[in-house]
Design an enzyme around this catalytic site. Structure first.
Site, PDB file in Angstrom:
ATOM      1  N   ALA A 104       0.147   2.737  -6.699  1.00 52.03           N
ATOM      2  CA  ALA A 104      -1.106   2.570  -6.358  1.00 52.03           C
ATOM      3  C   ALA A 104      -1.491   1.156  -6.693  1.00 52.03           C
ATOM      4  O   ALA A 104      -2.480   0.770  -5.875  1.00 52.03           O
ATOM      5  CB  ALA A 104      -1.792   3.523  -7.583  1.00 52.03           C
ATOM      6  N   TYR A 105      -1.030   0.370  -7.888  1.00 51.56           N
ATOM      7  CA  TYR A 105      -1.273  -0.673  -7.971  1.00 51.56           C
ATOM      8  C   TYR A 105      -1.034  -1.606  -6.836  1.00 51.56           C
ATOM      9  O   TYR A 105      -1.917  -2.561  -6.398  1.00 51.56           O
ATOM     10  CB  TYR A 105      -0.683  -1.195  -9.411  1.00 51.56           C
ATOM     11  CG  TYR A 105      -1.270  -2.768  -9.860  1.00 51.56           C
ATOM     12  CD1 TYR A 105      -2.336  -2.794  -9.999  1.00 51.56           C
ATOM     13  CD2 TYR A 105       0.029  -3.580  -9.686  1.00 51.56           C
ATOM     14  CE1 TYR A 105      -2.650  -4.417 -10.505  1.00 51.56           C
ATOM     15  CE2 TYR A 105      -0.320  -4.808 -10.147  1.00 51.56           C
ATOM     16  CZ  TYR A 105      -1.476  -5.256 -10.543  1.00 51.56           C
ATOM     17  OH  TYR A 105      -1.896  -6.650 -10.924  1.00 51.56           O
ATOM     18  N   VAL A 106       0.185  -1.363  -6.318  1.00 48.21           N
ATOM     19  CA  VAL A 106       0.654  -2.405  -5.322  1.00 48.21           C
ATOM     20  C   VAL A 106      -0.217  -2.205  -3.945  1.00 48.21           C
ATOM     21  O   VAL A 106      -0.575  -3.182  -3.288  1.00 48.21           O
ATOM     22  CB  VAL A 106       2.097  -2.153  -4.952  1.00 48.21           C
ATOM     23  CG1 VAL A 106       2.476  -2.637  -3.711  1.00 48.21           C
ATOM     24  CG2 VAL A 106       2.762  -2.826  -6.253  1.00 48.21           C
TER      25      VAL A 106
END
Length: 244
Positions: free
Chosen positions: A152-154
């Protein structure tokens, strides 16, 4: 406080990479607006550190995802120093979990800050940065290394890369560079939170220079993009000690 110096606005400037960047740009001779979201005391500490070294700085607050609050932060910077030449977007949040189990509320929180926040600040910067200036956004080396738990961060940071490279083309004719910095493992509270010593040591060993990055390492990259790097434009710079 109006000044003839070049002027930088650093989002997330109250801690970690943002604070190191604010201090470094002040050492480079820029007046700095140190942005904070909720911790004014830490922003004031950064301002005091800059002023103690002979620099000029103010603290400006606001939610990076709120266009009105960020317009006010830019207004305050312009009122204090006469304009804005450099905008550095370090503000961001990171929540790690497998894609299969990530709480979607956490996904929304991350994307609101990392994507919408970067877009809002970039939009203001595109309207206000003076000729000869620079816009520097923040991605992550995990876009390329693709570690598990970072999905999700990426996803949010890949979006930042995309908008950054398009904005660089949209600024044609304005003499403003737009780039992104993609740090590798860097010893900040954002990175270290929730990781045990074995995990941290393993990430340090994965880097050919065999250490974690320090906030000052990343600030040096920003300093390059904010100042002498006038022929670097529309790029993502991986500041990660050689991590693949």
């Amino acid at each position: 406080m109006s000044t003839d110096r070049r002027v930088a606005l650093v989002t997330g400037g109250s801690g970690g990479i943002g604070r190191a960047t604010a201090v470094r740009l002040a050492k480079d001779g820029l007046a700095v607006a140190v942005h904070y979201a909720g911790n004014k005391a830490r922003a004031d500490e950064t301002v005091a550190e800059i002023e103690a070294s002979g620099g000029a700085a103010i603290a400006v607050g606001g939610d990076v995802a709120d266009e009105n609050e960020m317009a006010a932060a830019f207004d305050a910077t312009e009122a204090a120093f006469g304009g804005v030449d450099v905008v550095v977007n370090t503000a961001g949040i990171m929540i790690l979990a497998p894609i299969a189990t990530l709480d979607l509320d956490d996904l929304d929180r991350m994307h609101r800050t990392n994507i919408r926040g970067t877009f809002v600040v970039s939009q203001q910067a595109a309207r206000r940065v003076r000729a000869g200036g620079a816009i520097v956004n923040f991605s992550t080396s995990v876009v390329r290394t693709q570690f598990p738990m970072y999905g999700a961060y990426v996803a949010s940071k890949a979006a930042v890369e995309g908008m950054t490279l398009i904005l660089a083309r949209e600024m044609r004719g304005k003499d403003i560079t737009v780039n992104a910095v993609a740090p590798g493992p860097t010893a900040t509270p954002l990175f270290l939170d929730g990781k045990d010593e074995e995990t941290i040591a393993g990430l340090a060993r994965a880097v050919p220079l065999e250490r974690l990055g320090q906030p000052d390492d990343i600030a040096e990259t920003v300093s390059f993009l904010a100042g002498p790097a006038r022929w670097v434009n529309g790029q993502v710079l991986y500041s990660n000690g050689g991590l693949a």
